[in-house]
Design a protein around this motif. Structure first.
Motif, PDB file in Angstrom:
ATOM      1  N   LYS A 113     -38.307  -3.468 -69.542  1.00 58.69           N
ATOM      2  CA  LYS A 113     -37.842  -2.145 -69.966  1.00 58.69           C
ATOM      3  C   LYS A 113     -37.002  -1.489 -68.881  1.00 58.69           C
ATOM      4  N   VAL A 114     -37.427  -1.608 -67.614  1.00 54.19           N
ATOM      5  CA  VAL A 114     -36.654  -1.027 -66.511  1.00 54.19           C
ATOM      6  C   VAL A 114     -35.293  -1.699 -66.412  1.00 54.19           C
ATOM      7  N   ARG A 115     -35.262  -3.018 -66.557  1.00 48.26           N
ATOM      8  CA  ARG A 115     -33.974  -3.723 -66.516  1.00 48.26           C
ATOM      9  C   ARG A 115     -33.081  -3.312 -67.674  1.00 48.26           C
ATOM     10  N   GLN A 116     -33.669  -3.105 -68.840  1.00 49.85           N
ATOM     11  CA  GLN A 116     -32.889  -2.671 -69.995  1.00 49.85           C
ATOM     12  C   GLN A 116     -32.315  -1.273 -69.767  1.00 49.85           C
ATOM     13  N   MET A 117     -33.116  -0.372 -69.186  1.00 54.03           N
ATOM     14  CA  MET A 117     -32.630   0.982 -68.926  1.00 54.03           C
ATOM     15  C   MET A 117     -31.521   0.979 -67.872  1.00 54.03           C
ATOM     16  N   ARG A 118     -31.650   0.131 -66.836  1.00 55.51           N
ATOM     17  CA  ARG A 118     -30.590   0.040 -65.822  1.00 55.51           C
ATOM     18  C   ARG A 118     -29.299  -0.513 -66.416  1.00 55.51           C
ATOM     19  N   ALA A 119     -29.415  -1.524 -67.272  1.00 54.99           N
ATOM     20  CA  ALA A 119     -28.220  -2.075 -67.905  1.00 54.99           C
ATOM     21  C   ALA A 119     -27.555  -1.046 -68.807  1.00 54.99           C
ATOM     22  N   ARG A 120     -28.359  -0.267 -69.515  1.00 53.91           N
ATOM     23  CA  ARG A 120     -27.791   0.785 -70.367  1.00 53.91           C
ATOM     24  C   ARG A 120     -27.094   1.848 -69.531  1.00 53.91           C
ATOM     25  N   ARG A 121     -27.707   2.209 -68.379  1.00 54.35           N
ATOM     26  CA  ARG A 121     -27.091   3.212 -67.504  1.00 54.35           C
ATOM     27  C   ARG A 121     -25.769   2.697 -66.935  1.00 54.35           C
ATOM     28  N   ARG A 122     -25.743   1.409 -66.528  1.00 57.99           N
ATOM     29  CA  ARG A 122     -24.496   0.830 -66.024  1.00 57.99           C
ATOM     30  C   ARG A 122     -23.427   0.826 -67.106  1.00 57.99           C
ATOM     31  N   TYR A 123     -23.831   0.532 -68.332  1.00 59.30           N
ATOM     32  CA  TYR A 123     -22.868   0.523 -69.434  1.00 59.30           C
ATOM     33  C   TYR A 123     -22.298   1.916 -69.681  1.00 59.30           C
TER      34      TYR A 123
END
Length: 195
Positions: A133-143
């Motif tokens: 979940k943390v990795r998914q949130m970081r990827a979304r923030r980078r996007y």
């Protein structure tokens, strides 16, 4: 000139990428875990005489796979479905006496005795789901940040488009020759007053 750094991928990661990587729904992950634990418990009963250690050791990788294979939208279901799967699987090795009451008492006793394995598997599933979940949130923030950088010229174009939309209206007004200075703009905009 920019140099692109190419990171070498460890061979262990390459080997893990070759394994199947299904994306199960929350219900699918729960069914996978429950059916797998039930089958493993039956095998444990036949081959290892209902060994608690074997069942507990088999529960840990099933918990990890359940958390790894659930789709990102249903990550919260992994730590919930794993204990249910443990309870479903412990039924064949619970060793209760005859009758429904004896079977239920054997199941409750087996859950109490195996609580360490239950907590361990649930903790593994919770940690894996949290990291995903943390990795998914970081990827979304980078996007979103990348979209914001790409959208900056569009926001700079907005005042230009507003000025462009205002300029045809200003160009449509007639301008008298010789009307200049500070009063010139006001003279064009005034209407003649009626007596």
């Amino acid at each position: 000139m920019y140099r692109v750094r190419v990171r070498s991928v460890p061979p262990v990661v390459l080997a893990l990428r070759r394994f199947p990587n299904p994306r199960l729904t929350g219900i699918g992950a729960g069914l996978f875990a429950a059916l797998t634990m039930f089958v493993l418990a039956c095998v444990d009963r036949l081959l290892f005489d209902s060994s608690e250690l074997v069942y507990g050791l088999l529960f840990l990788p099933v918990s990890a796979l359940t958390a790894l294979w659930v789709r990102p939208a249903d990550l919260v279901t992994a730590p919930i479905s794993v204990p249910i799967a443990f309870a479903v699987g412990v039924f064949p090795i619970s060793g209760g006496s005859e009758g429904l009451g004896g079977q239920i008492m054997g199941l409750v006793t087996a859950l109490a005795v195996h609580a360490g394995w239950l907590y361990g598997g649930t903790l593994i599933a919770g940690l894996i789901a949290s990291v995903r979940k943390v990795r998914q949130m970081r990827a979304r923030r980078r996007y979103v940040l990348a979209q914001g950088r790409g959208g900056a010229p569009a926001s700079e174009r907005a005042p230009r488009s507003a000025a462009a939309s205002a300029s045809p209206a200003a160009a449509a007004k007639p301008v008298r020759a010789g009307a200049g200075g500070a009063g010139g703009a006001g003279a064009v905009a005034r209407r003649p007053q009626r007596p």
